[in-house]
Write a protein that holds these residues in place. Structure first.
Motif, PDB file in Angstrom:
ATOM      1  N   SER A 110       6.458  -8.185  33.905  1.00 38.06           N
ATOM      2  CA  SER A 110       5.206  -7.424  33.993  1.00 38.06           C
ATOM      3  C   SER A 110       5.293  -6.274  34.990  1.00 38.06           C
ATOM      4  CB  SER A 110       4.033  -8.344  34.327  1.00 38.06           C
ATOM      5  OG  SER A 110       4.154  -8.876  35.630  1.00 38.06           O
ATOM      6  N   LYS A 112       7.622  -4.222  35.089  1.00 40.83           N
ATOM      7  CA  LYS A 112       8.308  -3.109  34.408  1.00 40.83           C
ATOM      8  C   LYS A 112       7.625  -2.667  33.124  1.00 40.83           C
ATOM      9  CE  LYS A 112      12.852  -4.502  36.058  1.00 40.83           C
ATOM     10  NZ  LYS A 112      14.200  -4.891  35.667  1.00 40.83           N
ATOM     11  N   ARG A 113       6.601  -3.379  32.670  1.00 35.42           N
ATOM     12  CA  ARG A 113       6.013  -3.091  31.364  1.00 35.42           C
ATOM     13  C   ARG A 113       4.593  -2.562  31.492  1.00 35.42           C
ATOM     14  NH1 ARG A 113      10.456  -5.004  30.920  1.00 35.42           N
ATOM     15  NH2 ARG A 113      11.571  -5.478  29.016  1.00 35.42           N
ATOM     16  N   THR A 116       0.744  -4.533  31.110  1.00 40.08           N
ATOM     17  CA  THR A 116       0.831  -5.982  31.296  1.00 40.08           C
ATOM     18  C   THR A 116      -0.053  -6.446  32.442  1.00 40.08           C
ATOM     19  OG1 THR A 116       2.816  -5.660  32.635  1.00 40.08           O
ATOM     20  CG2 THR A 116       3.137  -6.293  30.338  1.00 40.08           C
TER      21      THR A 116
END
Length: 184
Positions: A110, A112-113, A116
């Motif tokens: 999360s 890196k996304r 999220t």
């Protein structure tokens, strides 16, 4: 719900909205509108500049200012359609659904996304609230025993149901799918 969300790599305070409803006899009196407006005012006061919800009616919440950011997708895959096994150096291990390695993988994922949710204890509690008791967790560990992916699932009537798959790299993706395919 006070939560946090990753928006293009920056963490924002977020207000999660759920359970907005009225009894049918009070429908069309503006009560939900008033409740939502009051909630948004309170969220702004708390510094929650983003709000997520799971709408029962997209047009209704679109009129209130929310917009769709993702879709909930359901797939039915025949066992003959599962990916072919790919050799990986790591291994899968079944663990408790509350195992810290699931949270570690999710936190890394999360971070890196975009879009999220940053799951704290409250978010994890909500995540599990309506799930079957037979939920099973399996974590993919790299050769160095670093948790790199997981799958959360249950098996019912000889059907493998997946709640969530998370992986941090292609090795973990292959490892998780190898595990799923092993249930052929």
């Amino acid at each position: 719900y006070p939560m946090k969300v990753n928006i293009h790599g920056e963490i924002y305070e977020m207000g999660g909205v759920t359970g907005v409803a009225t009894y049918p006899e009070y429908a069309n009196m503006g009560l939900m509108h008033t409740l939502i407006k009051r909630s948004l005012i309170e969220m702004r006061r708390r510094g929650q500049t983003v709000s997520f919800l799971f709408p029962y009616s997209i047009p209704y919440y679109r009129r209130k200012g929310w917009e769709i950011i993702s879709d909930k997708m359901t797939f039915t895959i025949k066992d003959t359609q599962l990916p072919h096994q790919v050799e990986v150096p790591g291994m899968m291990d079944r663990v408790s659904i509350e195992h810290e390695d699931i949270k570690k993988v999710y936190d890394r994922f999360s971070a890196k996304r975009h879009g999220t949710l940053q799951r704290d204890e409250l978010a994890w509690e909500e995540y599990w609230r309506w799930e079957p008791e037979e939920m099973i967790a399996a974590v993919y560990y790299s050769e160095d025993h670093d948790p790199m992916g997981f799958v959360l699932y249950w098996i019912e009537n000889e059907i493998f149901h997946i709640k969530e798959i998370v992986y941090l790299n292609q090795e973990a993706r292959h490892g998780v799918w190898n595990y799923i395919s092993a249930h052929f």
